[in-house]
Design a protein around this motif. Structure first.
Motif, mmCIF file in Angstrom:
data_model
loop_
_atom_site.group_PDB
_atom_site.id
_atom_site.type_symbol
_atom_site.label_atom_id
_atom_site.label_comp_id
_atom_site.label_asym_id
_atom_site.label_seq_id
_atom_site.Cartn_x
_atom_site.Cartn_y
_atom_site.Cartn_z
ATOM 1 N N GLN A 23 -15.141 16.195 -1.636
ATOM 2 C CA GLN A 23 -16.490 16.779 -1.705
ATOM 3 C C GLN A 23 -17.428 15.878 -2.502
ATOM 4 O OE1 GLN A 23 -17.162 19.251 0.311
ATOM 5 N NE2 GLN A 23 -14.965 19.216 0.793
ATOM 6 N N ALA A 24 -16.912 15.332 -3.608
ATOM 7 C CA ALA A 24 -17.729 14.431 -4.427
ATOM 8 C C ALA A 24 -18.034 13.141 -3.673
ATOM 9 C CB ALA A 24 -17.002 14.112 -5.734
ATOM 10 N N TYR A 25 -17.056 12.627 -2.939
ATOM 11 C CA TYR A 25 -17.245 11.391 -2.174
ATOM 12 C C TYR A 25 -18.278 11.584 -1.063
ATOM 13 C CZ TYR A 25 -16.118 7.207 0.571
ATOM 14 O OH TYR A 25 -16.202 6.017 1.251
ATOM 15 N N ARG A 26 -18.147 12.675 -0.322
ATOM 16 C CA ARG A 26 -19.100 12.961 0.772
ATOM 17 C C ARG A 26 -20.518 13.130 0.229
ATOM 18 N NH1 ARG A 26 -17.850 17.964 3.330
ATOM 19 N NH2 ARG A 26 -19.170 17.338 5.083
ATOM 20 N N TYR A 27 -20.628 13.776 -0.925
ATOM 21 C CA TYR A 27 -21.958 13.973 -1.529
ATOM 22 C C TYR A 27 -22.547 12.634 -1.962
ATOM 23 C CZ TYR A 27 -25.572 15.609 -4.734
ATOM 24 O OH TYR A 27 -26.777 15.817 -5.374
ATOM 25 N N GLN A 28 -21.712 11.804 -2.605
ATOM 26 C CA GLN A 28 -22.197 10.505 -3.085
ATOM 27 C C GLN A 28 -22.594 9.589 -1.937
ATOM 28 O OE1 GLN A 28 -19.803 6.916 -4.814
ATOM 29 N NE2 GLN A 28 -20.143 8.303 -6.558
ATOM 30 N N LYS A 29 -21.809 9.606 -0.862
ATOM 31 C CA LYS A 29 -22.070 8.717 0.281
ATOM 32 C C LYS A 29 -22.966 9.370 1.348
ATOM 33 C CE LYS A 29 -19.154 5.657 -1.390
ATOM 34 N NZ LYS A 29 -19.564 4.334 -1.901
ATOM 35 N N LYS A 30 -23.352 10.626 1.074
ATOM 36 C CA LYS A 30 -24.207 11.387 2.009
ATOM 37 C C LYS A 30 -23.577 11.473 3.402
ATOM 38 C CE LYS A 30 -28.547 10.567 -0.443
ATOM 39 N NZ LYS A 30 -27.859 10.412 -1.705
ATOM 40 N N LEU A 31 -22.309 11.823 3.439
ATOM 41 C CA LEU A 31 -21.563 11.961 4.700
ATOM 42 C C LEU A 31 -21.410 13.441 5.032
ATOM 43 C CD1 LEU A 31 -18.794 9.308 3.935
ATOM 44 C CD2 LEU A 31 -20.759 9.030 5.457
ATOM 45 N N PHE A 32 -22.530 14.080 5.373
ATOM 46 C CA PHE A 32 -22.517 15.530 5.593
ATOM 47 C C PHE A 32 -22.304 15.920 7.056
ATOM 48 C CE2 PHE A 32 -25.466 14.825 1.930
ATOM 49 C CZ PHE A 32 -24.618 15.296 0.956
ATOM 50 N N ASN A 33 -22.602 15.020 7.972
ATOM 51 C CA ASN A 33 -22.584 15.372 9.399
ATOM 52 C C ASN A 33 -21.458 14.700 10.168
ATOM 53 O OD1 ASN A 33 -24.979 16.955 9.141
ATOM 54 N ND2 ASN A 33 -26.174 15.045 9.119
ATOM 55 N N ILE A 34 -20.395 14.380 9.477
ATOM 56 C CA ILE A 34 -19.268 13.740 10.143
ATOM 57 C C ILE A 34 -18.009 14.568 9.910
ATOM 58 C CG2 ILE A 34 -18.790 12.239 8.147
ATOM 59 C CD1 ILE A 34 -17.923 10.080 10.153
ATOM 60 N N GLU A 35 -17.221 14.727 10.963
ATOM 61 C CA GLU A 35 -15.971 15.471 10.852
ATOM 62 C C GLU A 35 -14.966 14.681 10.001
ATOM 63 O OE1 GLU A 35 -15.247 18.509 12.057
ATOM 64 O OE2 GLU A 35 -17.337 18.666 12.735
ATOM 65 N N TYR A 36 -14.149 15.415 9.274
ATOM 66 C CA TYR A 36 -13.163 14.724 8.444
ATOM 67 C C TYR A 36 -11.886 15.562 8.339
ATOM 68 C CZ TYR A 36 -14.112 17.959 4.586
ATOM 69 O OH TYR A 36 -14.231 19.084 3.808
ATOM 70 N N GLN A 37 -10.822 14.916 7.893
ATOM 71 C CA GLN A 37 -9.553 15.600 7.673
ATOM 72 C C GLN A 37 -8.749 14.846 6.619
ATOM 73 O OE1 GLN A 37 -8.133 14.993 11.780
ATOM 74 N NE2 GLN A 37 -6.326 13.941 10.915
ATOM 75 N N VAL A 38 -7.707 15.516 6.118
ATOM 76 C CA VAL A 38 -6.812 14.906 5.135
ATOM 77 C C VAL A 38 -5.502 14.547 5.829
ATOM 78 C CG1 VAL A 38 -5.593 15.190 2.944
ATOM 79 C CG2 VAL A 38 -7.819 16.294 3.285
#
Length: 312
Positions: A257-272
């Motif tokens: 969540q912190a990484y997505r916020y910092q890199k502004k990656l809000f509109n891309i699907e992701y998984q672990v």
């Protein structure tokens, strides 16, 4: 050169006065310095003081209560975290007066045994503070529970050896972890992933090993590597991925969540994802790639999909 005098120590816990006497006589001890914390005048944390005094007197052994010197730790020797600071402790009047009394007893010809409440020598005051302070001028011998004796220096060497072994194992573990991440990275690149980032750290415990992109889908890959070079455990019983427990998944989620916020990656699907590597050498290892390990319970034990890739 005059021979150094000897002082003995013993952790007087779960032992009767009658059991203690043979240990004292065996080592020629004729004076007990009792550093145990006293609850009342007649009772310590272990053997009642009066009972100990009587038995010692019957065997011509002098008893000296020293709880006022070493049973209590002065406030000025304790830091804000509640830890005893050795350099401050050895400067307190309380401690120094106790040391002076012990030295006087040695000069008078007494063979002293210091007793406290700790069986574990390594964490005892008689070893950490009294023994360490006196060891340059007095031969400190610690009687361990089985009746054998070890010098202050022998125990110091044993502790250092244990620390060195632990440090080597930690270093080896770190090295294996780095090797595993390189193998995992190579595997991902060969399989069409683009490496976006590596070893991104929010804070200790919340780290992301590899962030990779494939088909406009972001993969946060947790890498776990176990070496079996000198292991006695069969390879089929080693499962590095089980180290990804509930707490680890939770920390990974925070970091994501912190990484997505910092890199502004809000509109891309992701998984672990997880890559588990059983390592023997750079040419001999087994790699397992687990896709989308996040489950409703956030537990790695319930992996939705498994894809194994064995590389030799």
């Amino acid at each position: 050169m005059d021979k150094q005098p000897t002082i003995y120590t013993y952790g007087h816990t779960n032992i009767t006065s009658e059991q203690l006497i043979p240990l004292l006589i065996k080592n020629g001890i004729n004076c007990i310095v009792d550093c145990r914390f006293i609850i009342t005048e007649n009772t310590s944390l272990n053997t009642p003081t009066n009972e100990l005094k009587i038995v010692l007197k019957q065997n011509n052994i002098v008893y000296l209560p020293f709880s006022q010197h070493f049973g209590y730790i002065p406030k000025e020797a304790i830091n804000k975290r509640g830890e005893i600071v050795y350099k401050k402790l050895i400067q307190t009047d309380t401690f120094l007066n106790g040391i002076a009394r012990i030295k006087t007893g040695v000069e008078k010809g007494y063979t002293i045994c210091i007793i406290d409440n700790e069986i574990d020598i390594v964490h005892s005051r008689r070893f950490l503070y009294i023994g360490r302070y006196l060891q340059d001028t007095i031969n400190i011998i610690h009687i361990i529970p089985d009746g054998k004796c070890m010098s202050q220096q022998q125990i110091e060497k044993q502790i250092q050896y244990t620390r060195d072994v632990h440090q080597r194992k930690n270093q080896e573990s770190q090295n294996i972890g780095q090797i595993g991440e390189e193998l995992a990275t190579n595997y991902l690149v060969k399989n069409g992933y683009r490496i976006v980032d590596r070893n991104w750290n929010l804070h200790h415990g919340c780290e992301l090993d590899i962030i990779a992109l494939k088909n406009y889908h972001l993969h946060f890959v947790e890498v776990k590597t176990r070496s079996i070079k000198n292991s006695t455990i069969p390879k089929e019983e080693i499962h590095p991925e089980i180290a990804i427990d509930y707490k680890k998944i939770k920390n990974i989620s925070k970091a994501i969540q912190a990484y997505r916020y910092q890199k502004k990656l809000f509109n891309i699907e992701y998984q672990v994802d997880s890559i588990a590597i059983i390592y023997i050498s750079s040419e001999d290892y087994e790699l397992h790639h687990y896709l989308d390990i996040s489950t409703p319970n956030h537990a790695c034990e319930e992996i939705i999909y498994k894809s194994k890739d064995k590389t030799r």
